[in-house]
Design a protein around this motif. Structure first.
Motif, short mmCIF file in Angstrom:
data_model
loop_
_atom_site.label_atom_id
_atom_site.label_comp_id
_atom_site.label_asym_id
_atom_site.label_seq_id
_atom_site.Cartn_x
_atom_site.Cartn_y
_atom_site.Cartn_z
N ILE A 40 0.89 -1.21 0.07
CA ILE A 40 -0.19 -0.07 0.00
C ILE A 40 0.96 1.28 0.00
CG2 ILE A 40 -1.97 1.34 1.20
CD1 ILE A 40 -2.67 -1.61 0.32
N SER A 41 0.50 2.11 -0.78
CA SER A 41 1.16 3.47 -0.83
C SER A 41 0.50 4.76 -1.20
CB SER A 41 2.48 3.50 -1.67
OG SER A 41 2.13 3.06 -3.16
N ARG A 42 0.96 5.85 -1.23
CA ARG A 42 0.10 7.25 -1.66
C ARG A 42 0.54 7.21 -3.10
NH1 ARG A 42 1.53 12.28 -2.83
NH2 ARG A 42 0.29 13.95 -2.10
N TYR A 43 -0.35 7.60 -4.06
CA TYR A 43 -0.10 7.86 -5.09
C TYR A 43 -0.76 9.26 -5.93
CZ TYR A 43 -0.22 7.14 -10.11
OH TYR A 43 -0.17 7.26 -11.75
N GLN A 44 0.09 9.89 -6.71
CA GLN A 44 -0.74 11.08 -7.32
C GLN A 44 -0.16 11.10 -8.71
OE1 GLN A 44 0.45 15.00 -5.58
NE2 GLN A 44 -1.38 15.94 -6.76
N SER A 51 -5.77 15.65 -10.61
CA SER A 51 -5.25 16.27 -9.43
C SER A 51 -5.41 15.40 -8.36
CB SER A 51 -5.56 17.65 -9.21
OG SER A 51 -7.12 17.94 -9.11
N ASN A 52 -6.37 14.40 -8.50
CA ASN A 52 -6.55 13.47 -7.47
C ASN A 52 -5.40 12.76 -6.60
OD1 ASN A 52 -9.57 14.09 -7.54
ND2 ASN A 52 -9.62 12.82 -9.07
N ILE A 53 -5.62 12.54 -5.23
CA ILE A 53 -4.72 11.67 -4.67
C ILE A 53 -5.30 10.20 -4.34
CG2 ILE A 53 -3.24 11.58 -2.50
CD1 ILE A 53 -2.48 14.01 -4.10
N TYR A 54 -4.65 9.28 -4.61
CA TYR A 54 -5.15 7.83 -4.59
C TYR A 54 -4.29 7.08 -3.44
CZ TYR A 54 -6.74 9.18 -9.17
OH TYR A 54 -7.37 9.67 -10.33
N VAL A 55 -5.03 5.97 -3.08
CA VAL A 55 -4.36 5.19 -2.33
C VAL A 55 -3.94 3.92 -3.58
CG1 VAL A 55 -4.27 3.14 -0.91
CG2 VAL A 55 -5.35 5.30 -0.22
N ARG A 56 -2.65 3.69 -3.66
CA ARG A 56 -2.21 2.72 -4.66
C ARG A 56 -1.94 1.27 -3.98
NH1 ARG A 56 3.06 3.39 -8.71
NH2 ARG A 56 3.21 1.30 -9.06
N ILE A 57 -2.45 0.38 -4.72
CA ILE A 57 -2.42 -1.17 -4.21
C ILE A 57 -1.60 -1.95 -5.22
CG2 ILE A 57 -3.53 -3.23 -3.64
CD1 ILE A 57 -5.49 -0.10 -3.68
N ASP A 58 -0.48 -2.47 -4.98
CA ASP A 58 0.58 -3.23 -5.71
C ASP A 58 0.47 -4.43 -5.07
OD1 ASP A 58 2.55 -1.56 -7.44
OD2 ASP A 58 2.05 -0.43 -5.80
N VAL A 59 0.54 -5.47 -6.35
CA VAL A 59 0.56 -6.94 -5.99
C VAL A 59 1.46 -7.79 -6.80
CG1 VAL A 59 -2.17 -6.98 -5.65
CG2 VAL A 59 -1.33 -7.38 -7.85
N ASP A 60 1.83 -8.96 -6.06
CA ASP A 60 2.88 -9.69 -6.78
C ASP A 60 2.32 -10.32 -7.85
OD1 ASP A 60 1.48 -11.56 -5.37
OD2 ASP A 60 2.95 -12.24 -4.02
N ARG A 61 3.18 -10.97 -8.59
CA ARG A 61 2.80 -11.80 -9.83
C ARG A 61 1.70 -12.98 -9.50
NH1 ARG A 61 1.71 -10.97 -14.71
NH2 ARG A 61 1.42 -12.70 -15.99
N MET A 62 2.01 -13.63 -8.34
CA MET A 62 1.07 -14.77 -8.19
C MET A 62 -0.29 -14.35 -7.76
SD MET A 62 1.23 -17.25 -4.70
CE MET A 62 0.76 -16.08 -3.68
N TYR A 82 -1.75 -0.17 -18.34
CA TYR A 82 -0.68 -0.70 -18.53
C TYR A 82 0.30 -1.02 -17.10
CZ TYR A 82 -1.19 0.10 -23.25
OH TYR A 82 -1.92 0.46 -24.63
N GLY A 83 -0.54 -1.23 -16.01
CA GLY A 83 0.11 -1.47 -14.70
C GLY A 83 -0.21 -2.58 -14.07
N SER A 84 0.64 -2.95 -13.06
CA SER A 84 0.13 -4.13 -12.17
C SER A 84 -0.29 -3.71 -10.82
CB SER A 84 1.38 -5.19 -12.22
OG SER A 84 2.35 -4.42 -11.43
N TYR A 85 -1.20 -2.59 -10.94
CA TYR A 85 -1.32 -2.14 -9.66
C TYR A 85 -2.85 -1.38 -9.88
CZ TYR A 85 0.20 2.69 -11.28
OH TYR A 85 0.42 3.68 -12.00
N TRP A 86 -3.55 -1.22 -8.74
CA TRP A 86 -4.80 -0.82 -8.65
C TRP A 86 -4.84 0.59 -7.68
CZ3 TRP A 86 -3.77 -5.42 -9.67
CH2 TRP A 86 -4.36 -6.10 -10.69
N THR A 87 -6.01 1.49 -8.18
CA THR A 87 -5.87 2.83 -7.12
C THR A 87 -7.45 2.93 -6.71
OG1 THR A 87 -6.33 4.18 -9.27
CG2 THR A 87 -4.10 3.63 -8.44
N ILE A 88 -7.40 3.51 -5.58
CA ILE A 88 -8.67 4.00 -4.95
C ILE A 88 -8.59 5.80 -4.88
CG2 ILE A 88 -10.25 3.87 -3.08
CD1 ILE A 88 -9.37 1.05 -2.68
N PRO A 89 -9.26 6.33 -5.50
CA PRO A 89 -9.11 7.74 -5.17
C PRO A 89 -9.64 8.16 -4.05
CG PRO A 89 -11.22 7.41 -6.65
CD PRO A 89 -10.44 6.16 -6.17
N ILE A 90 -9.11 9.25 -3.33
CA ILE A 90 -9.55 9.59 -2.01
C ILE A 90 -10.44 11.09 -2.09
CG2 ILE A 90 -8.59 10.65 0.10
CD1 ILE A 90 -5.94 9.17 -0.48
#
Length: 343
Positions: A40-44, A51-62, A82-90
Motif C-alpha cells: 500500500i502506498s500514496r499515489y498522485q 489532481s486527485n490523490i489515490y491509495v495505490r495497491i500493488d500486488v505480486d505476480r502470483m 498498463y500497470g500491475s497495480y490498482w488505485t482508489i481515489p480519496i
C-alpha cells in the motif's frame, strides 16, 4: 534372491524403521499468502488533468494472476493503464464506499489464502517434529555440541566452544510461521490503507473548508458593501454599525432586539431591556400597552431572568412580527446582519 539384494532390502527396511521411529519427514517449505504480496502506498498522478490523490495497491505476480482469473476481487478499484497495480481515489463523498471496497478486496484474498494458511500450519507441525527428531538422533549417535579450542587466531589459550551445526541445521528447517498470519497481515494492510486515506482525506477536507471560508468571506463582503450603500454608511463601517443603523429605523425592531439580547444575557440584570425602553417613543395606545408590559418587568429590585422577555405578552417575537409587518425589507436585512454579527 542373491546376497546383494538381501543386504539392500535389509538396509531399506532399517532406514524406514529409523524414519518411522524418529518422525523424520521430508522438509516442506511454506507457501506464500496472497495477502503478503500486497503493498500500500500514496499515489498522485503526473497528469495535468488529474489532481486527485489515490491509495495505490500493488500486488505480486502470483496475486496478479489470481485477479486475472477472478476480476471480482478488485471490484470498485481502478486498474492502472498498463500497470500491475490498482488505485482508489480519496474523496470525501466516497469515504465509506472506498474503505468498504478495500475491505472487500482483502476479504476475497483471505478466502483464497485460508487453505494455504491451514496447509502451512500442517507443514509447521511436521517440520517441528522433524527438527526435534533429527537433533535428538544426532545427539543419540554421539555428535558433540561443544569442543575445546581457540576462539580466534590471536587467542593464547583454549576454551570451550560451541559447534555451529545445531543452529545451521535448524536454519534449514522452516518452523517459524504465525498461527495468526492471515489476521495479522490483514489488519496491517487495513491500518496502512486507513493511515494514508485518513491523512490525505484530512487535507482534502481542510482545502474544501478553506475554499468555503474564502467564498463565504467574499459573499459576506459583497453583502456588507451593498448594505453600507443602502443605509448610507461609510466604507470603514462594520457589520455592527449596519446593525445599529437598521434597528434605529424601527422602534419595534429596536425594542425587540434589546429584549432578545436580554433573553440571552442577564448578567447585568435588565440592562438591555431598559436600554430598549429608553429609546422607545410612545405614539399610540398600543405603544403605551407595550411600554407598560415591558416596564413592569424592569427596574429596581429586578428579580427575574432573561426568559421573562420571552414569556411576557409583548415579547421580542411579537415585536419582531410588528416590525416585519411595517417594513419586511428592513426586517430581512436585520436577520441577515444578526446572522453575521452573532450574539
Amino acid at each position: 534372491m542373491d546376497e546383494l539384494e538381501r543386504y539392500k532390502l535389509a538396509a531399506e527396511q532399517k532406514i524406514k524403521s529409523l524414519e518411522s521411529a524418529s518422525d523424520i519427514q521430508k522438509i516442506e517449505r511454506f507457501s506464500s499468502l496472497h495477502l503478503k504480496g500486497v503493498q500500500i502506498s500514496r499515489y498522485q498522478s503526473s497528469s495535468y488533468y488529474d489532481s486527485n490523490i489515490y491509495v495505490r495497491i500493488d500486488v505480486d505476480r502470483m496475486t496478479q494472476e489470481l485477479i486475472e482469473k477472478d476480476s471480482t476481487i478488485v471490484k470498485g478499484m481502478n486498474r492502472a493503464h498498463y500497470g500491475s497495480y490498482w488505485t482508489i481515489p480519496i474523496k470525501e463523498s466516497r469515504e465509506a464506499d472506498d474503505k468498504a471496497t478495500f475491505e472487500h478486496f482483502l476479504s476475497r484474498l483471505t478466502e483464497f489464502d485460508q487453505p494455504t494458511h491451514e496447509e502451512n500450519l500442517r507443514k509447521k507441525a511436521t517440520n517441528t517434529k522433524t527438527e526435534q527428531s533429527l537433533m535428538s538422533l544426532l545427539y543419540r549417535i554421539g555428535l558433540q555440541t561443544k569442543f575445546t579450542g581457540y576462539s580466534s587466531k590471536r587467542s593464547t589459550r583454549q576454551t570451550e566452544q560451541a559447534y555451529n551445526y545445531p543452529s545451521e541445521i535448524r536454519g534449514q528447517i522452516p518452523t517459524h510461521y504465525d498461527e495468526n498470519a492471515i489476521e495479522s497481515q490483514k489488519n496491517l494492510l487495513l491500518k496502512q490503507f486507513g493511515d494514508i486515506y485518513n491523512k490525505e482525506l484530512s487535507k482534502v477536507r481542510e482545502e474544501r473548508q478553506k475554499k468555503e471560508r474564502e467564498e463565504a468571506d467574499r459573499l459576506a463582503n459583497k453583502k456588507l458593501a451593498l448594505l453600507l450603500a443602502k443605509y448610507d454608511l461609510s466604507l470603514e463601517s462594520e457589520w455592527s454599525d449596519v446593525l445599529d443603523a437598521i434597528i434605529e429605523r424601527n422602534k419595534y425592531l429596536r425594542l425587540g432586539h434589546y429584549l432578545d439580547r436580554n433573553r440571552a444575557d442577564w448578567n447585568d440584570g435588565d440592562w438591555y431591556a431598559r436600554r430598549g425602553l429608553d429609546g422607545f417613543e410612545i405614539e399610540t395606545e398600543i405603544d403605551q400597552k407595550i411600554y407598560n408590559n415591558i416596564s413592569q418587568h424592569c427596574g429596581e429590585g429586578w428579580g427575574f431572568d432573561g426568559r421573562i422577555f420571552r414569556d411576557c405578552k409583548f415579547n421580542y417575537d411579537v415585536l419582531f412580527a410588528m416590525a416585519a409587518e411595517q417594513d419586511a425589507g428592513l426586517y430581512s436585512d436585520y436577520e441577515t446582519v444578526r446572522e453575521m454579527v452573532g450574539d
